[in-house]
Scaffold this active site. Sequence first.
Site, PDB file in Angstrom:
ATOM      1  N   ARG A 142      -7.383  -3.756   9.623  1.00  0.00           N
ATOM      2  CA  ARG A 142      -6.393  -4.666  10.221  1.00  0.00           C
ATOM      3  C   ARG A 142      -6.955  -5.382  11.465  1.00  0.00           C
ATOM      4  NH1 ARG A 142      -2.419  -3.619   6.738  1.00  0.00           N
ATOM      5  NH2 ARG A 142      -1.927  -1.448   6.290  1.00  0.00           N
ATOM      6  N   LYS A 171       0.835  -1.208   0.000  1.00  0.00           N
ATOM      7  CA  LYS A 171       0.000   0.000   0.000  1.00  0.00           C
ATOM      8  C   LYS A 171       0.867   1.254   0.000  1.00  0.00           C
ATOM      9  CE  LYS A 171      -2.946   0.606   3.587  1.00  0.00           C
ATOM     10  NZ  LYS A 171      -2.832   1.932   4.245  1.00  0.00           N
ATOM     11  N   SER A 172       1.863   1.296   0.871  1.00  0.00           N
ATOM     12  CA  SER A 172       2.705   2.495   0.950  1.00  0.00           C
ATOM     13  C   SER A 172       3.405   2.764  -0.381  1.00  0.00           C
ATOM     14  CB  SER A 172       3.772   2.314   2.037  1.00  0.00           C
ATOM     15  OG  SER A 172       3.182   2.268   3.304  1.00  0.00           O
ATOM     16  N   ARG A 191      -6.204   1.211  18.130  1.00  0.00           N
ATOM     17  CA  ARG A 191      -5.917  -0.231  18.024  1.00  0.00           C
ATOM     18  C   ARG A 191      -5.549  -0.870  19.357  1.00  0.00           C
ATOM     19  NH1 ARG A 191      -3.087  -0.119  12.002  1.00  0.00           N
ATOM     20  NH2 ARG A 191      -5.091  -0.110  10.908  1.00  0.00           N
ATOM     21  N   GLY A 238      -5.245   7.693   5.480  1.00  0.00           N
ATOM     22  CA  GLY A 238      -4.358   8.656   6.130  1.00  0.00           C
ATOM     23  C   GLY A 238      -3.131   8.961   5.291  1.00  0.00           C
ATOM     24  N   ASP A 250       2.142  -1.292  11.803  1.00  0.00           N
ATOM     25  CA  ASP A 250       0.827  -1.731  11.309  1.00  0.00           C
ATOM     26  C   ASP A 250       0.539  -3.193  11.635  1.00  0.00           C
ATOM     27  OD1 ASP A 250       0.287   0.765  10.293  1.00  0.00           O
ATOM     28  OD2 ASP A 250       1.015   0.291   8.288  1.00  0.00           O
ATOM     29  N   LYS A 280      -4.563   5.301  14.878  1.00  0.00           N
ATOM     30  CA  LYS A 280      -4.654   4.658  13.560  1.00  0.00           C
ATOM     31  C   LYS A 280      -6.121   4.657  13.102  1.00  0.00           C
ATOM     32  CE  LYS A 280      -0.302   3.935  13.086  1.00  0.00           C
ATOM     33  NZ  LYS A 280       0.412   4.701  12.059  1.00  0.00           N
ATOM     34  N   ARG A 302       2.889   5.973  -3.254  1.00  0.00           N
ATOM     35  CA  ARG A 302       4.027   6.807  -3.658  1.00  0.00           C
ATOM     36  C   ARG A 302       4.285   6.713  -5.160  1.00  0.00           C
ATOM     37  NH1 ARG A 302       4.100   5.654   1.589  1.00  0.00           N
ATOM     38  NH2 ARG A 302       5.426   6.783   3.062  1.00  0.00           N
TER      39      ARG A 302
HETATM   40  C1  S3P Z   1       2.466   4.815   6.285  1.00  0.00           C
HETATM   41  C2  S3P Z   1       3.033   5.154   7.475  1.00  0.00           C
HETATM   42  C3  S3P Z   1       2.538   4.688   8.788  1.00  0.00           C
HETATM   43  C4  S3P Z   1       1.609   3.503   8.642  1.00  0.00           C
HETATM   44  C5  S3P Z   1       0.616   3.700   7.546  1.00  0.00           C
HETATM   45  C6  S3P Z   1       1.312   3.904   6.212  1.00  0.00           C
HETATM   46  C7  S3P Z   1       3.022   5.336   5.028  1.00  0.00           C
HETATM   47  O1  S3P Z   1       1.809   5.729   9.410  1.00  0.00           O
HETATM   48  O2  S3P Z   1       0.946   3.243   9.858  1.00  0.00           O
HETATM   49  O3  S3P Z   1      -0.243   2.572   7.435  1.00  0.00           O
HETATM   50  O4  S3P Z   1       2.720   4.805   3.939  1.00  0.00           O
HETATM   51  O5  S3P Z   1       3.805   6.294   5.092  1.00  0.00           O
HETATM   52  P1  S3P Z   1       2.532   6.817  10.355  1.00  0.00           P
HETATM   53  O6  S3P Z   1       3.375   7.672   9.506  1.00  0.00           O
HETATM   54  O7  S3P Z   1       1.388   7.590  10.970  1.00  0.00           O
HETATM   55  O8  S3P Z   1       3.303   6.028  11.372  1.00  0.00           O
END
Ligand code: S3P
Length: 435
Positions: A390, A25-26, A349, A97, A318, A345, A30
Amino acid sequence: MNRSDTFEISPGGLFHGALRVPGDKSISHRAIMLGAIAEGHTRISGFLEGEDTLATLAAFRAMGVTIERDADRVSIDGAGLHGLRPPVAPLDLGNSGTSMRLLAGLLAGQRFDTTLTGDASLSRRPMRRVTEPLARMGAWIDTTAAGTAPLHIHGGRALTGIEYASPVASAQVKSCLLLAGLYAGGATRISEPMPSRDHTERMLEAFGCPVSSEAATVTVHGGPTLSACDIDVPADISSAAFFMVGASICPGSDLTLRHVGVNPTRAGVITVLRAMGADIAVLNERRQGGEPVADLRVRYAPLHGVAIGPEVVPAAIDEFPAIFIAAACAEGVTTLGGAEELRVKESDRIATMAGNLRLLGIDATALPDGMVITGGRLGAGTVDAHDDHRIAMSFAVAGARALGPVRVLHCANVATSFPGFVELARTAGLGIRGT
Ligand code: S3P
């Protein structure tokens, strides 16, 4: 894609065979963002077709970027650093987020205004952690009085690079400021209490934008040209984690998870589960587009409790819902500290996991920054995932080890990060039904 709101799990399942979970996902977020502001044509394979990453994709389409998608293959005609166009409506980022915080940085230096909105959960999450440092760079962003979304980003602001010591180890904060830094005069330097995931840094380098990293400090310079490139997105270790825990706790399991991203800033779940006695082999380690990738073979092994300290928290942030299930099935006591971020989150959680574990008969005590769990026998019962993907998937795999059927309510948001979860889990041997 099936968007089940309730999961029903029968006890006694196990996990076997070989499978590949959906894309990271991250990295998928990007890849869309950098592809959209690069020069040239970016092709992505293995893209996560989840609601979160599709929200990012839709946001860039709404800003005039031509993006074509065929399942997990995406191609982007980059608009260049200054080629985005004003969207005609607010950008709705749903539950995501990462979309909201990273876009806040990327959009703070545009010539036009934007408004970012989200669902009820995203509208409760703290945004001052990004709007305050962005304001120091010269951005102008309105939030609610509580510091939450909607965010109204005023365009036409000249940004200046800053040195920022982030109070939290957060890749979303760091990445937000790095993206704003591309539009700022001079250098933007961010340090964190501990290193968070570094996908933005690695991908900026892949697009030809130098980033210097030293310990937990990263620096980027404004005004680069990003050059399009091809991105192969590995399978998401955060999605693989549910299967790693499932295979570890269910006798007879022997499961191989293919092509999983094992970036050291993400692989804390392997460290923690191994410390608990899990049998995890990291096989065929290789590099794919700047990211380490491997196959993970996980076999059942009896687990024992451990003390998890703050040093491993950012690399497993996560995965704690899944790790708590491992702890509930382990012999002895597991403690976690230094993880207060879990409270902000998609749900709180710590509270949701402790409450649900207790409902199933496990001794779990919530701490302000973690949890104490004494392993035992999971009972049958109904738990509430509180619309947190999750939490839902964690109790789905827990159901395999329960004494009777487990129902999980409010699971629909599993589609944000893991479309096809129920089908894939069933293929692996979990007795799960989604309705
Ligand atoms: C993420 C960073 C994390 C993670 C989120 C994805 C990202 O959050 O919990 O699921 O893709 O940069 P935080 O930056 O709030 O720790």
